[in-house]
Motif scaffolding. Structure first.
Motif, PDB file in Angstrom:
ATOM      1  N   LEU A   7     -13.119   2.826 -13.056  1.00 18.17           N
ATOM      2  CA  LEU A   7     -13.178   1.383 -13.271  1.00 18.17           C
ATOM      3  C   LEU A   7     -12.062   0.663 -12.513  1.00 18.17           C
ATOM      4  CD1 LEU A   7     -13.970   1.202 -17.105  1.00 18.17           C
ATOM      5  CD2 LEU A   7     -15.548   0.978 -15.185  1.00 18.17           C
ATOM      6  N   SER A   8     -10.941   1.346 -12.341  1.00 23.61           N
ATOM      7  CA  SER A   8      -9.812   0.734 -11.642  1.00 23.61           C
ATOM      8  C   SER A   8     -10.156   0.371 -10.203  1.00 23.61           C
ATOM      9  CB  SER A   8      -8.608   1.678 -11.660  1.00 23.61           C
ATOM     10  OG  SER A   8      -8.945   2.931 -11.095  1.00 23.61           O
ATOM     11  N   LEU A   9     -11.169   1.017  -9.633  1.00 21.62           N
ATOM     12  CA  LEU A   9     -11.578   0.738  -8.255  1.00 21.62           C
ATOM     13  C   LEU A   9     -12.461  -0.501  -8.147  1.00 21.62           C
ATOM     14  CD1 LEU A   9     -12.471   4.350  -7.049  1.00 21.62           C
ATOM     15  CD2 LEU A   9     -10.288   3.135  -6.830  1.00 21.62           C
ATOM     16  N   LEU A  10     -12.839  -1.085  -9.285  1.00 18.21           N
ATOM     17  CA  LEU A  10     -13.771  -2.218  -9.301  1.00 18.21           C
ATOM     18  C   LEU A  10     -13.136  -3.495  -9.831  1.00 18.21           C
ATOM     19  CD1 LEU A  10     -16.885  -0.338 -10.763  1.00 18.21           C
ATOM     20  CD2 LEU A  10     -16.351  -0.764  -8.364  1.00 18.21           C
ATOM     21  N   CYS A  11     -11.808  -3.501  -9.985  1.00 15.67           N
ATOM     22  CA  CYS A  11     -11.109  -4.667 -10.536  1.00 15.67           C
ATOM     23  C   CYS A  11     -10.901  -5.755  -9.490  1.00 15.67           C
ATOM     24  CB  CYS A  11      -9.768  -4.232 -11.105  1.00 15.67           C
ATOM     25  SG  CYS A  11      -9.919  -3.143 -12.544  1.00 15.67           S
ATOM     26  N   GLU A  12     -10.438  -6.902  -9.928  1.00 12.47           N
ATOM     27  CA  GLU A  12     -10.176  -8.024  -9.032  1.00 12.47           C
ATOM     28  C   GLU A  12      -9.059  -7.697  -8.044  1.00 12.47           C
ATOM     29  OE1 GLU A  12     -10.390 -12.027  -7.521  1.00 12.47           O
ATOM     30  OE2 GLU A  12     -11.772 -10.640  -8.500  1.00 12.47           O
ATOM     31  N   TYR A  13      -8.008  -7.037  -8.525  1.00 12.90           N
ATOM     32  CA  TYR A  13      -6.878  -6.665  -7.677  1.00 12.90           C
ATOM     33  C   TYR A  13      -6.635  -5.170  -7.747  1.00 12.90           C
ATOM     34  CZ  TYR A  13      -5.580 -11.630  -7.578  1.00 12.90           C
ATOM     35  OH  TYR A  13      -5.584 -12.988  -7.412  1.00 12.90           O
ATOM     36  N   ILE A  14      -5.996  -4.644  -6.715  1.00 10.84           N
ATOM     37  CA  ILE A  14      -5.473  -3.279  -6.710  1.00 10.84           C
ATOM     38  C   ILE A  14      -3.958  -3.377  -6.869  1.00 10.84           C
ATOM     39  CG2 ILE A  14      -5.184  -1.158  -5.376  1.00 10.84           C
ATOM     40  CD1 ILE A  14      -7.700  -2.073  -3.759  1.00 10.84           C
ATOM     41  N   LEU A  15      -3.426  -2.691  -7.863  1.00  7.15           N
ATOM     42  CA  LEU A  15      -1.976  -2.620  -8.049  1.00  7.15           C
ATOM     43  C   LEU A  15      -1.537  -1.255  -7.528  1.00  7.15           C
ATOM     44  CD1 LEU A  15       0.659  -3.791  -9.198  1.00  7.15           C
ATOM     45  CD2 LEU A  15       0.019  -2.864 -11.419  1.00  7.15           C
ATOM     46  N   PHE A  16      -0.702  -1.249  -6.495  1.00  9.89           N
ATOM     47  CA  PHE A  16      -0.363   0.009  -5.825  1.00  9.89           C
ATOM     48  C   PHE A  16       1.139   0.275  -5.853  1.00  9.89           C
ATOM     49  CE2 PHE A  16      -0.686  -3.345  -2.575  1.00  9.89           C
ATOM     50  CZ  PHE A  16       0.593  -3.314  -2.040  1.00  9.89           C
ATOM     51  N   VAL A  17       1.469   1.574  -5.772  1.00  6.42           N
ATOM     52  CA  VAL A  17       2.848   2.032  -5.616  1.00  6.42           C
ATOM     53  C   VAL A  17       2.865   2.978  -4.424  1.00  6.42           C
ATOM     54  CG1 VAL A  17       4.811   3.194  -6.694  1.00  6.42           C
ATOM     55  CG2 VAL A  17       3.216   1.872  -8.111  1.00  6.42           C
ATOM     56  N   LEU A  18       3.668   2.649  -3.408  1.00  6.05           N
ATOM     57  CA  LEU A  18       3.737   3.432  -2.180  1.00  6.05           C
ATOM     58  C   LEU A  18       5.181   3.845  -1.912  1.00  6.05           C
ATOM     59  CD1 LEU A  18       1.536   1.120   0.121  1.00  6.05           C
ATOM     60  CD2 LEU A  18       0.746   3.003  -1.308  1.00  6.05           C
ATOM     61  N   SER A  19       5.339   4.940  -1.178  1.00  8.95           N
ATOM     62  CA  SER A  19       6.673   5.398  -0.778  1.00  8.95           C
ATOM     63  C   SER A  19       6.660   5.700   0.714  1.00  8.95           C
ATOM     64  CB  SER A  19       7.068   6.642  -1.575  1.00  8.95           C
ATOM     65  OG  SER A  19       6.203   7.725  -1.243  1.00  8.95           O
ATOM     66  N   PRO A  20       7.827   5.765   1.356  1.00  2.33           N
ATOM     67  CA  PRO A  20       7.859   6.060   2.797  1.00  2.33           C
ATOM     68  C   PRO A  20       7.198   7.393   3.114  1.00  2.33           C
ATOM     69  CG  PRO A  20       9.989   5.259   2.059  1.00  2.33           C
ATOM     70  CD  PRO A  20       9.176   5.499   0.825  1.00  2.33           C
ATOM     71  N   ALA A  21       6.375   7.419   4.152  1.00  2.00           N
ATOM     72  CA  ALA A  21       5.704   8.649   4.564  1.00  2.00           C
ATOM     73  C   ALA A  21       6.736   9.610   5.133  1.00  2.00           C
ATOM     74  CB  ALA A  21       4.638   8.344   5.610  1.00  2.00           C
ATOM     75  N   THR A  22       6.556  10.896   4.884  1.00  2.00           N
ATOM     76  CA  THR A  22       7.475  11.916   5.397  1.00  2.00           C
ATOM     77  C   THR A  22       6.774  12.761   6.440  1.00  2.00           C
ATOM     78  OG1 THR A  22       6.832  13.409   3.609  1.00  2.00           O
ATOM     79  CG2 THR A  22       8.783  12.027   3.263  1.00  2.00           C
ATOM     80  N   GLY A  23       7.558  13.318   7.339  1.00  2.00           N
ATOM     81  CA  GLY A  23       6.995  14.205   8.354  1.00  2.00           C
ATOM     82  C   GLY A  23       6.392  13.463   9.513  1.00  2.00           C
TER      83      GLY A  23
END
Length: 355
Positions: free
Chosen positions: A339-355
């Motif tokens: 259901l989280s994929l069908l909401c009005e907004y996406i709330l995301f947490v990202l971190s710096p990519a490694t490698g």
């Protein structure tokens, strides 16, 4: 100051009231088909005792300015379904309309922001949920960069109970920065920084970069991700929101109410100016798009607003938001996959990519 009085010279000798915007002393108005003859070519109306020349101007750009000042609901109420035309009124002399000009900042930023965003209980509910997510990653002594100035509501909530936290607020708009200075609770922000529209500055090194309901929707996500990468510590986090391309509730309501063009735009990922709460073109994204930016690595995702209709279906919102159970149910369902994929907004947490 929502209206001005325009006095027409002889032979009309008529006074009309009109909504307006102003830029560098030039006044812009939008008139419906039934009133457009009032400012026919060559006429010289009078505003506050000063004479102006009227000429047609770009309706699209003027509509954007009106949306910023009056909001979508006002535009829908008075202009939807009617042919309209935009006029720019330029002073005949070099004098500026000082009285109107001095009111421009207060009405287009302070009043309208408070009325359309802070006064919207659904928007405030969403901002509270986003702030609660930020608090989960807070600790004493963390440094935060908030991208996109507002009234400090989310940040002031998140900082409660933590000591030694510092927060810098950055925005591309000097007006937005000034608004935040005047309206954010004391102690919310330690410093304000104006950045360019290219998002290529290095402001500092922060534990958390936070951006909700704004910057990530109106700019290239790759640009925002690059900016975050330049200002985030190696073990830091980028927490933000993005309009969801596949917002089920919005798409269903758009189909029911005949707004199929809007639904197609949302699915395509580009929503033109005036079709959202923003006065500029905004971008709807999917979880995959956010995850595959190549600069930041996904840590966590959840949805935001499964049950509440988008802002432009305000009658439904006003009913549902009054029920505490519905607010809690919305928060729970929005965090459940899929259901989280069908909401009005996406709330995301990202971190710096490694490698």
């Amino acid at each position: 100051m929502r209206e001005i009085k325009i006095v027409l010279p002889p032979p009309d000798l008529t006074e009309i009231s009109a909504n307006f915007t102003i830029d560098r002393g030039r006044v812009s108005v939008i008139l419906t088909e039934s009133r457009r003859r009032i400012l026919r070519r060559g006429i010289e109306p009078i505003i506050d005792g000063k004479t102006y020349r009227a000429a047609k101007c770009d309706l699209g750009k003027t509509t954007e300015a009106f949306l910023r000042k009056y909001g979508r609901e006002h535009m829908d109420r008075y202009f939807t379904g009617r042919k309209r035309i935009a006029y720019m009124l330029t002073p005949v002399t070099e004098e500026h309309t000082t009285a109107i000009w001095e009111n421009t900042y207060a009405e287009s930023h302070s009043f309208q922001y408070a009325e359309r965003i802070q006064g919207d209980k659904v928007q405030m509910h969403l901002r509270t949920v986003a702030s609660d997510c930020l608090r989960k990653f807070m600790a004493d002594g963390v440094s935060i960069l908030e991208v996109g100035c507002s009234n400090g509501y989310e940040m002031s909530l998140a900082k409660k109970g933590f000591s030694g936290t510092s927060c810098v607020c950055a925005d591309v708009s000097p007006e937005a920065i000034e608004f935040a200075k005047q309206h954010s609770p004391a102690g919310t922000y330690d410093r304000f920084v104006e950045v360019s529209g290219n998002w290529n500055e290095s402001i500092g090194s922060f534990h958390i970069i936070y951006s909700t309901f704004g910057a990530a929707d109106t700019s290239s996500f790759h640009e925002i991700a690059s900016f975050v990468g330049n200002n985030l510590k190696r073990n830091g986090l980028f927490i933000g929101t993005a309009l969801n391309r596949f917002a089920a509730w919005d798409l269903v309501l758009s189909a029911i109410t005949g707004k199929r063009g809007y639904a197609r735009n949302r699915l395509s990922g580009i929503i033109p100016a005036g079709d959202s709460r923003y006065p500029v073109t905004v971008y709807a994204r999917s979880v995959k798009e956010i995850s595959s930016n190549g600069i930041l690595h996904p840590v966590a995702f959840r949805g935001l607003s499964m049950l509440f209709a988008p802002y432009n279906y305000r009658r439904i919102n006003r009913i549902l938001i009054k029920i505490p159970f519905m607010r809690k149910l919305d928060e729970i369902l929005s965090g459940i996959f899929p259901l989280s994929l069908l909401c009005e907004y996406i709330l995301f947490v990202l971190s710096p990519a490694t490698g």
